[in-house]
Design an enzyme around this catalytic site. Structure first.
Site, short mmCIF file in Angstrom:
data_model
loop_
_atom_site.label_atom_id
_atom_site.label_comp_id
_atom_site.label_asym_id
_atom_site.label_seq_id
_atom_site.Cartn_x
_atom_site.Cartn_y
_atom_site.Cartn_z
CG ASN A 1 57.30 -16.99 -27.19
OD1 ASN A 1 57.76 -17.75 -26.34
ND2 ASN A 1 55.98 -16.82 -27.33
CG ASN B 1 49.19 -10.56 -28.30
OD1 ASN B 1 49.40 -11.76 -28.16
ND2 ASN B 1 49.62 -9.67 -27.42
NE ARG C 1 48.98 -14.97 -31.59
CZ ARG C 1 48.97 -14.19 -30.50
NH1 ARG C 1 50.11 -13.75 -30.00
NH2 ARG C 1 47.84 -13.85 -29.93
NE ARG D 1 56.57 -12.27 -31.61
CZ ARG D 1 55.68 -13.01 -30.95
NH1 ARG D 1 54.44 -12.60 -30.83
NH2 ARG D 1 56.03 -14.16 -30.43
CG HIS E 1 54.36 -8.86 -27.20
ND1 HIS E 1 53.44 -9.91 -27.16
CD2 HIS E 1 54.39 -8.45 -28.49
CE1 HIS E 1 52.97 -10.14 -28.39
NE2 HIS E 1 53.53 -9.26 -29.20
CG ASP F 1 52.20 -7.85 -23.02
OD1 ASP F 1 53.20 -8.56 -23.23
OD2 ASP F 1 51.08 -8.15 -23.48
CB CYS G 1 49.25 -12.40 -22.69
SG CYS G 1 50.96 -11.89 -22.80
#
Length: 298
Positions: free
Chosen positions: A42, A92, A116, A167, A196, A198, A292
């Site tokens: 990112n 996530n 991830r 995402r 995201h 959030d 997060c």
């Protein structure tokens, strides 16, 4: 039947019309012993590879953990894993839910970045051990879905806000809406710095949200303004540099937020919220802050 809503004129209900959902009482966090910036997935990670102070990161994490404890949340901790430096961002990997009968469910994520993907099984194991019914998305038809990074429950209601564009795939919300029997208000994200939901949208209580307006389309803003009585706006600096909208307000009263968000914090206090400032500077290097770093549960 799935109900994924993309425009304000499609909303044929009010917040009060939606069934209640208990406020979360539990918090899941992941210890950051292996947290670092090892790659760039990112814009915030650019030029930050190898620059995390791990001792300071652990100190920051401990303060966030203690604040959740102080406001009355029961904190669970998972140990992180070597080779998974972003596992600490445990919003996530999943989307948990509790239905009207008190049954606990969770959708497991399909992580967007290959770096991830191996995080998810560790959370799957935790949910199995804690009585959740697990659900999975069809990976042949859905490219990605990053849990509560993009899917955010409206406080106290069976109503889900869903971000898409970077995402998480829009198709994921069809399955989630159909399985949980809840409407999803889908918000397209249009600024890669706010990858995201959030990072630009924080539900504070049933009637109040904190947002960075420029991260959304006009239609998305219309939906937000229709469903909340009060919408607090964060400036570009406080949203992008300090992750103001990545705050967490688990009980509708106490807001845990990155320190230095002067304008946002004044507006929060003026609106009646208790503001708890923390340092998450080491985690900002990886593109995350308070929201997060935790998963709210029941």
């Amino acid at each position: 039947m799935a109900q994924v809503i993309t425009t304000a004129d499609q909303i044929d209900f009010t917040v009060d019309d939606r069934p209640s959902m208990p406020l979360p009482t539990e918090v899941l966090m992941v210890r950051p012993l292996h947290f670092s910036v090892d790659y760039v997935i990112n814009p915030h990670m650019a030029d930050q590879v190898g620059k995390v102070d791990k001792i300071e990161a652990n100190n920051e994490w401990e303060l966030v953990r203690s604040l959740f404890d102080q406001i009355g949340m029961n904190v669970h901790v998972i140990e992180d894993q070597e080779g998974l430096p972003d596992m600490v961002f445990c919003a996530n990997q999943s989307l948990p839910y509790i239905n009207s009968d008190g049954q606990k469910h969770v959708f497991m994520s399909i992580m967007h970045a290959n770096e991830r993907k191996d995080e998810v099984p560790y959370f799957e194991q935790w949910y199995r051990q804690h009585g959740y019914e697990l659900h999975y998305l069809d990976e042949e038809n859905i490219n990605d879905f990053e849990g509560c990074g993009d899917a955010i429950w409206h406080t106290g209601k069976q109503l889900l806000w869903g971000g898409y564009g970077y995402r998480s795939s829009m198709e994921a919300y069809e399955t989630i809406s159909d399985t949980f029997d809840v409407p999803v208000l889908a918000l397209e994200l249009v600024d890669e710095s706010f990858y995201h939901l959030d990072t630009c949208f924080c539900v504070l209580d049933e009637n109040t949200a904190l947002i960075y307006p420029e991260a959304f389309t006009n239609e998305g803003l219309a939906m937000i303004n229709k469903m909340f009585e009060k919408v607090i706006h964060a400036s570009k600096y406080e949203a992008e540099e300090l992750f103001a909208c990545n705050a967490s307000c688990p009980d509708g009263r106490n807001v845990i937020i990155q320190q230095g968000c002067t304008d946002v914090n004044k507006n929060l206090r003026d609106a009646g919220f208790s503001v708890h400032e923390v340092s998450t500077y080491e985690f900002l290097k990886s593109g995350g802050s308070v929201f997060c770093m935790k998963m709210l549960l029941w």
